[in-house]
Scaffold this active site. Structure first.
Site, PDB file in Angstrom:
ATOM      1  N   TRP A  99       0.643  -1.103  -0.056  1.00 34.05           N
ATOM      2  CA  TRP A  99       0.025  -0.165   0.028  1.00 34.05           C
ATOM      3  C   TRP A  99       0.835   1.140  -0.023  1.00 34.05           C
ATOM      4  O   TRP A  99       0.469   2.414  -0.648  1.00 34.05           O
ATOM      5  CB  TRP A  99      -1.118  -0.024   1.032  1.00 34.05           C
ATOM      6  CG  TRP A  99      -1.998  -1.157   1.365  1.00 34.05           C
ATOM      7  CD1 TRP A  99      -1.956  -2.077   2.087  1.00 34.05           C
ATOM      8  CD2 TRP A  99      -3.149  -1.534   0.131  1.00 34.05           C
ATOM      9  NE1 TRP A  99      -3.038  -3.012   1.589  1.00 34.05           N
ATOM     10  CE2 TRP A  99      -3.548  -2.649   0.515  1.00 34.05           C
ATOM     11  CE3 TRP A  99      -3.156  -0.747  -0.862  1.00 34.05           C
ATOM     12  CZ2 TRP A  99      -4.657  -2.992  -0.297  1.00 34.05           C
ATOM     13  CZ3 TRP A  99      -4.199  -1.471  -1.877  1.00 34.05           C
ATOM     14  CH2 TRP A  99      -5.050  -2.765  -1.462  1.00 34.05           C
ATOM     15  N   ASP A 167      -1.793   7.110   6.252  1.00 35.54           N
ATOM     16  CA  ASP A 167      -2.778   6.067   5.658  1.00 35.54           C
ATOM     17  C   ASP A 167      -3.157   5.034   6.765  1.00 35.54           C
ATOM     18  O   ASP A 167      -2.212   4.141   7.374  1.00 35.54           O
ATOM     19  CB  ASP A 167      -2.302   5.391   4.645  1.00 35.54           C
ATOM     20  CG  ASP A 167      -3.206   4.030   4.105  1.00 35.54           C
ATOM     21  OD1 ASP A 167      -4.193   3.774   4.620  1.00 35.54           O
ATOM     22  OD2 ASP A 167      -2.880   3.435   3.107  1.00 35.54           O
ATOM     23  N   LYS A 191     -12.117  -1.839   6.971  1.00 35.32           N
ATOM     24  CA  LYS A 191     -11.263  -2.765   7.839  1.00 35.32           C
ATOM     25  C   LYS A 191     -11.884  -2.755   9.144  1.00 35.32           C
ATOM     26  O   LYS A 191     -11.858  -3.436  10.062  1.00 35.32           O
ATOM     27  CB  LYS A 191      -9.635  -2.266   7.819  1.00 35.32           C
ATOM     28  CG  LYS A 191      -9.151  -2.189   6.467  1.00 35.32           C
ATOM     29  CD  LYS A 191      -8.952  -3.336   5.539  1.00 35.32           C
ATOM     30  CE  LYS A 191      -8.507  -3.322   4.289  1.00 35.32           C
ATOM     31  NZ  LYS A 191      -7.726  -2.402   3.855  1.00 35.32           N
TER      32      LYS A 191
HETATM   33  C1  LIG Z   1      -6.891  -1.917   2.438  1.00 42.03           C
HETATM   34  C2  LIG Z   1      -5.974  -0.944   2.374  1.00 42.03           C
HETATM   35  C3  LIG Z   1      -5.796   0.128   1.324  1.00 42.03           C
HETATM   36  C4  LIG Z   1      -6.684   0.221   0.247  1.00 42.03           C
HETATM   37  O1  LIG Z   1      -7.949   0.592   0.411  1.00 42.03           O
HETATM   38  P1  LIG Z   1      -9.275   0.604  -0.939  1.00 42.03           P
HETATM   39  O2  LIG Z   1     -10.183   1.314   0.041  1.00 42.03           O
HETATM   40  O3  LIG Z   1      -9.501  -0.730  -1.352  1.00 42.03           O
HETATM   41  O4  LIG Z   1      -8.559   1.530  -1.926  1.00 42.03           O
HETATM   42  C5  LIG Z   1      -5.158   1.006   1.480  1.00 42.03           C
HETATM   43  N1  LIG Z   1      -4.186   1.118   2.542  1.00 42.03           N
HETATM   44  C6  LIG Z   1      -4.253   0.063   3.537  1.00 42.03           C
HETATM   45  C7  LIG Z   1      -3.206  -0.041   4.560  1.00 42.03           C
HETATM   46  C8  LIG Z   1      -5.241  -0.676   3.483  1.00 42.03           C
HETATM   47  O5  LIG Z   1      -5.030  -1.670   4.326  1.00 42.03           O
END
Ligand SMILES: *Cc1c(COP(=O)(O)O)cnc(C)c1O
Length: 357
Positions: A99, A167, A191
């Protein structure tokens, strides 16, 4: 049979969230209509987004001068929105996994990107230390929890006057954070919060309007700040679900109480893995281990048992424990809604399997 949901994302939500969402799909706010068929401009929905915004601010103790946005496009959209809005010349990024890497790739479209450190050399099974964030960058970006590899940075980094962007998709609401240190925090909902479709963005108002490039309306944070996430139709259903989860988190006593339980759940599972004869954790340094995603594999001498264990665990109600293809083995995601009982069930299942071999 009771299912124990260890999926990495979309992932387990509280029963409270799911039940209230189901009820609202049938009859929203006693309107005699479904949540799916009402105007996002209705006063009933406005009340939902207002309360969700207030609860995010309350639970994360967000100071004055920040806006909370509910946007579409997933966390991946933020990989480009962040540099679009904040990167004038140069940004610094920490490369701790897939990511983070994707975020870097997008930022490179907008300016110079300095990768201050990377743990790619050991398949991202540790958090790089002793890196220096240059002072001449527009911001420093990092990923707090590396969902795929099971590493996590639980301490807000010290970066002096440099703007900080994170993030937090897979560990938001699992620990108290000092929001005042950040300029942008973003997290896809699927999540720890809600069904897929909405991303929470917390943005410091003062960080906006500093770049000279024109920004397309929908990708401009200012658009959404000015309209309270109602410039266009927001993802109504995931926002409603997010509100239910936020209420549930508050009823549990807030983030600090949740954090205690999360730490206890992870400690219990790591302890069982470390004591095992056949399983081994993929992240060796305890300080780098995620409390949200616990990654482990078979020790080399038992490697051929991997598939057998997945089948064995699945038959006992464990769901979603297969590791991401880039790590292999197993991954048990222990998000906030996962009860301790599920961790105990997994440990019992691992012990039973070990005794058979
Ligand atoms: C799941 C995840 C993403 C991607 O998320 P989307 O909503 O599918 O774009 C980005 N960063 C992290 C740390 C993630 O766990």
């Amino acid at each position: 049979m009771k299912k124990h949901n260890f999926y990495a994302g979309p992932s387990i939500l509280s029963e409270y969230t799911i039940k209230n969402t189901a009820d609202a799909v049938l009859n929203f706010a006693d309107m005699g209509l479904s949540l799916l068929e009402i105007s996002h401009r209705s006063k009933q929905f406005q009340a939902v987004i207002d309360e969700a915004t207030a609860l995010v601010k309350e639970l994360l103790e967000i100071p004055e001068g920040y806006s909370v946005l509910f946007l579409g496009g997933g966390a991946s959209m933020q990989f480009c929105m962040v540099p679009y809005n904040l990167l004038q010349n140069k940004a610094a990024y920490l490369d701790t996994g897939v990511w983070a890497h994707k975020a870097i790739k997008e930022a490179q479209l907008f300016g110079e990107v300095e990768v201050v450190a990377s743990s790619a050399d050991r398949n991202y099974n540790y958090i790089p230390r002793d890196f220096k964030v240059p002072t001449d960058v527009d911001y420093f970006h990092y990923t707090t929890n590396n969902t795929i590899y099971g590493t996590e940075i639980r301490k807000d980094p010290e970066v002096g006057n440099v703007r900080l962007v994170a993030d937090m998709s897979s560990d938001i609401f699992s620990r108290a954070i000092d929001v005042s240190k950040y300029d942008v925090i973003y997290a896809g909902a699927q999540k720890n919060l809600a069904p897929a479709g909405v991303t929470i963005v917390i943005v410091k108002d003062d960080a906006l309007g500093k770049v000279t490039r024109p920004i397309p309306t929908m990708l401009n944070y200012k658009t959404h700040v000015d309209k309270g996430s109602m410039f266009n139709t927001p993802p109504v259903l995931p926002i409603f679900s997010a509100l239910q989860t936020l209420k549930y988190y508050k009823s549990l006593g807030g983030i600090r109480e949740i954090e205690k339980v999360d730490i206890a759940k992870a400690a219990k599972l790591y302890e069982a893995i470390d004591a095992s004869r056949i399983f081994v954790a993929t992240v060796p340094d305890h300080a780098d281990r995620s409390i949200m995603n616990v990654c482990f594999v078979m020790k080399p001498e038992y490697a051929e048992l991997e598939k057998e264990f997945v089948d064995f665990a699945t038959a006992q109600g464990m769901v979603g424990i297969k590791g991401h293809r880039s790590v292999g083995g197993f991954r048990a995601s222990l998000y906030n809604a996962l009860p301790m009982e599920s961790v105990e069930a997994l440990i019992a299942c691992m012990k039973e399997f070990e005794a058979k071999h």
